[in-house]
Design a protein around this motif. Structure first.
Motif, PDB file in Angstrom:
ATOM      1  N   GLY A 376       0.760  -1.241  -0.574  1.00  0.00           N
ATOM      2  CA  GLY A 376      -0.069  -0.036   0.142  1.00  0.00           C
ATOM      3  C   GLY A 376       0.277   1.302   0.146  1.00  0.00           C
ATOM      4  N   CYS A 377       2.195   1.416  -0.053  1.00  0.00           N
ATOM      5  CA  CYS A 377       2.710   2.332   0.088  1.00  0.00           C
ATOM      6  C   CYS A 377       4.242   2.464  -0.387  1.00  0.00           C
ATOM      7  CB  CYS A 377       3.694   2.568   2.160  1.00  0.00           C
ATOM      8  SG  CYS A 377       2.048   2.421   3.209  1.00  0.00           S
ATOM      9  N   ILE A 378       4.370   1.825  -2.239  1.00  0.00           N
ATOM     10  CA  ILE A 378       5.558   1.037  -2.205  1.00  0.00           C
ATOM     11  C   ILE A 378       5.146   2.007  -4.004  1.00  0.00           C
ATOM     12  CG2 ILE A 378       6.475  -0.355  -1.052  1.00  0.00           C
ATOM     13  CD1 ILE A 378       6.035  -2.225  -3.247  1.00  0.00           C
ATOM     14  N   SER A 379       5.794   2.150  -4.605  1.00  0.00           N
ATOM     15  CA  SER A 379       5.237   2.472  -6.034  1.00  0.00           C
ATOM     16  C   SER A 379       5.886   0.860  -7.279  1.00  0.00           C
ATOM     17  CB  SER A 379       6.980   2.937  -7.102  1.00  0.00           C
ATOM     18  OG  SER A 379       8.529   2.269  -6.482  1.00  0.00           O
ATOM     19  N   HIS A 380       5.087   1.105  -7.808  1.00  0.00           N
ATOM     20  CA  HIS A 380       5.386   0.719  -8.977  1.00  0.00           C
ATOM     21  C   HIS A 380       5.893  -0.437  -9.012  1.00  0.00           C
ATOM     22  CE1 HIS A 380       1.002   0.471 -10.178  1.00  0.00           C
ATOM     23  NE2 HIS A 380       0.748   1.924  -9.610  1.00  0.00           N
ATOM     24  N   ASN A 381       7.562   0.550  -9.507  1.00  0.00           N
ATOM     25  CA  ASN A 381       8.653  -0.165 -10.053  1.00  0.00           C
ATOM     26  C   ASN A 381       8.556  -0.725  -8.914  1.00  0.00           C
ATOM     27  OD1 ASN A 381      10.609  -0.450 -11.424  1.00  0.00           O
ATOM     28  ND2 ASN A 381      11.874   1.603 -10.524  1.00  0.00           N
ATOM     29  N   ALA A 382       9.233  -0.226  -7.871  1.00  0.00           N
ATOM     30  CA  ALA A 382       9.562  -1.391  -6.554  1.00  0.00           C
ATOM     31  C   ALA A 382       8.884  -2.639  -6.407  1.00  0.00           C
ATOM     32  CB  ALA A 382       9.815  -0.425  -5.338  1.00  0.00           C
ATOM     33  N   TYR A 383       7.605  -2.696  -6.478  1.00  0.00           N
ATOM     34  CA  TYR A 383       6.541  -3.509  -6.107  1.00  0.00           C
ATOM     35  C   TYR A 383       7.315  -4.473  -7.057  1.00  0.00           C
ATOM     36  CZ  TYR A 383       2.716  -6.828  -7.484  1.00  0.00           C
ATOM     37  OH  TYR A 383       1.713  -8.051  -7.041  1.00  0.00           O
ATOM     38  N   TRP A 384       7.409  -4.659  -8.176  1.00  0.00           N
ATOM     39  CA  TRP A 384       7.721  -5.403  -9.640  1.00  0.00           C
ATOM     40  C   TRP A 384       9.522  -5.980  -9.338  1.00  0.00           C
ATOM     41  CZ3 TRP A 384       4.411  -7.844 -11.263  1.00  0.00           C
ATOM     42  CH2 TRP A 384       3.524  -7.598 -11.848  1.00  0.00           C
ATOM     43  N   ARG A 385      10.088  -5.206  -8.999  1.00  0.00           N
ATOM     44  CA  ARG A 385      11.970  -5.443  -8.444  1.00  0.00           C
ATOM     45  C   ARG A 385      11.312  -6.168  -7.609  1.00  0.00           C
ATOM     46  NH1 ARG A 385      15.699  -2.192 -10.277  1.00  0.00           N
ATOM     47  NH2 ARG A 385      15.611  -0.120 -11.792  1.00  0.00           N
ATOM     48  N   VAL A 386      11.262  -5.709  -6.539  1.00  0.00           N
ATOM     49  CA  VAL A 386      11.184  -6.775  -5.197  1.00  0.00           C
ATOM     50  C   VAL A 386      10.228  -8.388  -5.520  1.00  0.00           C
ATOM     51  CG1 VAL A 386       9.395  -7.232  -2.902  1.00  0.00           C
ATOM     52  CG2 VAL A 386      10.662  -5.195  -3.808  1.00  0.00           C
ATOM     53  N   LYS A 387       9.243  -8.204  -6.809  1.00  0.00           N
ATOM     54  CA  LYS A 387       8.850  -9.601  -6.759  1.00  0.00           C
ATOM     55  C   LYS A 387       9.334 -10.129  -7.674  1.00  0.00           C
ATOM     56  CE  LYS A 387       4.345 -11.430  -8.950  1.00  0.00           C
ATOM     57  NZ  LYS A 387       3.216 -11.040  -9.661  1.00  0.00           N
ATOM     58  N   ASP A 388       9.589  -9.866  -8.575  1.00  0.00           N
ATOM     59  CA  ASP A 388      11.041 -10.164  -9.614  1.00  0.00           C
ATOM     60  C   ASP A 388      12.518 -11.154  -8.822  1.00  0.00           C
ATOM     61  OD1 ASP A 388      12.323 -10.920 -12.564  1.00  0.00           O
ATOM     62  OD2 ASP A 388      13.659  -9.782 -11.920  1.00  0.00           O
ATOM     63  N   HIS A 389      13.149 -10.115  -7.809  1.00  0.00           N
ATOM     64  CA  HIS A 389      13.624 -10.505  -7.505  1.00  0.00           C
ATOM     65  C   HIS A 389      13.763 -12.149  -6.695  1.00  0.00           C
ATOM     66  CE1 HIS A 389      17.456 -10.607  -5.116  1.00  0.00           C
ATOM     67  NE2 HIS A 389      17.235 -10.014  -4.313  1.00  0.00           N
ATOM     68  N   CYS A 390      12.811 -11.615  -5.575  1.00  0.00           N
ATOM     69  CA  CYS A 390      12.042 -12.831  -4.948  1.00  0.00           C
ATOM     70  C   CYS A 390      11.724 -13.790  -5.650  1.00  0.00           C
ATOM     71  CB  CYS A 390      10.910 -12.776  -3.782  1.00  0.00           C
ATOM     72  SG  CYS A 390      11.449 -11.316  -2.904  1.00  0.00           S
ATOM     73  N   LYS A 391      11.721 -13.951  -6.919  1.00  0.00           N
ATOM     74  CA  LYS A 391      10.922 -14.891  -7.676  1.00  0.00           C
ATOM     75  C   LYS A 391      12.693 -15.705  -8.353  1.00  0.00           C
ATOM     76  CE  LYS A 391       7.812 -16.722 -11.246  1.00  0.00           C
ATOM     77  NZ  LYS A 391       7.261 -15.964 -12.968  1.00  0.00           N
ATOM     78  N   ARG A 392      13.232 -15.087  -8.829  1.00  0.00           N
ATOM     79  CA  ARG A 392      14.103 -16.003  -8.857  1.00  0.00           C
ATOM     80  C   ARG A 392      15.298 -15.983  -8.210  1.00  0.00           C
ATOM     81  NH1 ARG A 392      17.918 -12.073 -10.665  1.00  0.00           N
ATOM     82  NH2 ARG A 392      16.612 -10.058 -10.232  1.00  0.00           N
ATOM     83  N   THR A 393      15.330 -15.517  -7.317  1.00  0.00           N
ATOM     84  CA  THR A 393      16.647 -16.749  -5.491  1.00  0.00           C
ATOM     85  C   THR A 393      15.375 -16.914  -5.019  1.00  0.00           C
ATOM     86  OG1 THR A 393      15.901 -14.336  -4.646  1.00  0.00           O
ATOM     87  CG2 THR A 393      17.411 -13.798  -5.999  1.00  0.00           C
ATOM     88  N   GLY A 394      14.367 -17.066  -5.128  1.00  0.00           N
ATOM     89  CA  GLY A 394      14.067 -18.118  -4.117  1.00  0.00           C
ATOM     90  C   GLY A 394      13.584 -17.350  -3.030  1.00  0.00           C
TER      91      GLY A 394
END
Length: 429
Positions: A376-394
């Protein structure tokens, strides 16, 4: 009508040429030439037998010459028809008339060489041999006049000469008919060839026109290609000039490119160093916490046994873990830190792109072990960066929709070993 020696038809000379050609039928009387005298006087035209005038005038004298003599001697009395003119001349030459004398002079003038040759002949046999030789040399006209007027020409010799002329006229007539038939065939063949030649000319003309048209099209295409080539060369020259101008205006461009590449390398090195620094800080915190572990355990035991904290929910133990909290309200960050540190973990924070750079988020994500993303308090860019990093690194990541201390406690419980991850929201706000 003129007569021949054998009662057969005679053939006249072709008008105006002196050649033999078919003539009118001429009846021949039975009278013979008188016996030649003992002297050397040549016979005159009017001295010849009546049937000799027709072949003499027809063979020895061209019709055009005869008409000229008749017109000169007879004036307006000369007939216009060739056959009538011939018959009139034959009748006139049987006697000594002005026309006969004119014809005599004309024939003597035309046949001088033959008369000189025959004058040396003294016998009829020699005259006959000379006549045969003259026929072989195709000298019929002059030889006929010289032979018939020769003083040694006997009636038998005259008959022989007239018979030879008569048969030769038949042969000439037949040859003429054959020539006419051949001429007709040649005329037809020539007409066919003319038509074929005209058709060939037309085909040649069409091909020439087509060749000319193709040549014009080729010339037009060549002109178009040349103009296009000139345009391309002009464009290339302009581009070369523009390149030279730009190179002159930016002489330090290679240096700038090298500096830009060096800057990118330095930025990458800076990120790597920041990550190492962050890991070193985490390691220092881990050592510090080990030293204070006893005191922390005593404090937790005291807090758990105190009546004020008896109703609070017990937090999971997350020792030696680096928990990254992305987003959330700035005023609530101290409370978030207290909750994370109470669980025994190390607290990391990134505001989700409001003030901290997005490049620092990648470094912080690399240093974290667990991630709590308050969507609820982050930008779209930060959201997709977090999601992509966690998906790639597990890495385990908890998405919290409403930023609050209670939501953070639930996320910590979910991150504990055996905890259930809440459902991921559709998209960051």
């Amino acid at each position: 009508m003129c007569t021949g020696p054998l009662g057969a038809t005679n053939i006249l000379v072709r008008p105006g040429t002196g050649d033999l050609a078919p003539a009118a039928l001429l009846p021949t009387p039975a009278a013979a030439l008188p016996t030649p005298g003992a002297g050397s006087r040549r016979r005159r035209l009017w001295d010849l037998d009546g049937h000799a005038h027709c072949p003499v005038l027809g063979v020895c004298l061209p019709l055009a010459v005869l008409r000229k003599l008749a017109t000169k001697v007879l004036a307006q009395q000369a007939p216009a028809d060739d056959y009538e003119l011939h018959c009139l001349a034959v009748a006139e030459c049987k006697q000594r008339t002005p026309l006969a004398e004119a014809v005599q002079r004309e024939l003597d003038g035309r046949c001088q060489r033959a008369l000189r040759e025959s004058a040396a002949l003294k016998t009829s046999e020699a005259l006959l041999q000379w006549w045969q030789q003259a026929l072989g040399r195709n000298e019929l006209a002059a030889a006929l006049w010289a032979a018939l007027t020769h003083p040694r020409c006997t009636p038998q010799l005259a008959k022989r000469v007239e018979g030879d002329v008569h048969m030769l006229q038949h042969q000439v007539g037949m040859a003429t008919r054959v020539d006419l038939l051949r001429f007709d065939a040649l005329v037809k063949e020539n007409a066919i060839l003319v038509r074929e030649l005209a058709a060939a000319d037309q085909r040649s003309t069409r091909r020439e026109q087509e060749h000319t048209r193709l040549g014009q099209l080729q010339q037009a295409e060549i002109a178009r290609l040349r103009a296009q080539l000139i345009g391309h060369e002009s464009t290339a020259a302009q581009l070369r000039h523009e390149l030279s101008r730009l190179e002159a205006a930016a002489r330090d461009l290679p240096g700038r490119l090298a500096l830009a590449q060096q800057r990118d390398e330095l930025r990458q090195r800076q990120h790597e160093l920041q990550r190492l620094v962050l890991q070193a800080g985490q390691e220092a915190d881990r050592q510090r916490r080990r030293a204070e572990e006893a005191e922390a355990m005593q404090q937790r035991s005291a807090a758990a046994s105190s009546p004020e904290c008896a109703g609070e929910e017990r937090l999971p133990t997350l020792d030696e873990r680096a928990i990254l909290c992305v987003g959330g309200r700035t005023a609530s960050v101290p409370a978030y830190r207290q909750l994370v540190e109470r669980s025994g973990a190390r607290f990391l924070h990134h505001d989700g792109g409001e003030e901290d750079s997005a490049a620092r988020l990648d470094t912080t994500l690399s240093a974290a072990d667990l991630v709590i993303c308050q969507t609820g308090c982050i930008s779209h860019n930060a959201y997709w960066r977090v999601k992509d990093h966690c998906k790639r690194t597990g890495k385990r990541c908890i998405f919290v929709e409403n930023p609050s201390s209670a939501g953070l406690k639930r996320a910590l419980l979910a991150l504990a070993p055996g905890g259930a991850l809440p459902a991921e929201p559709a998209e960051a706000g």
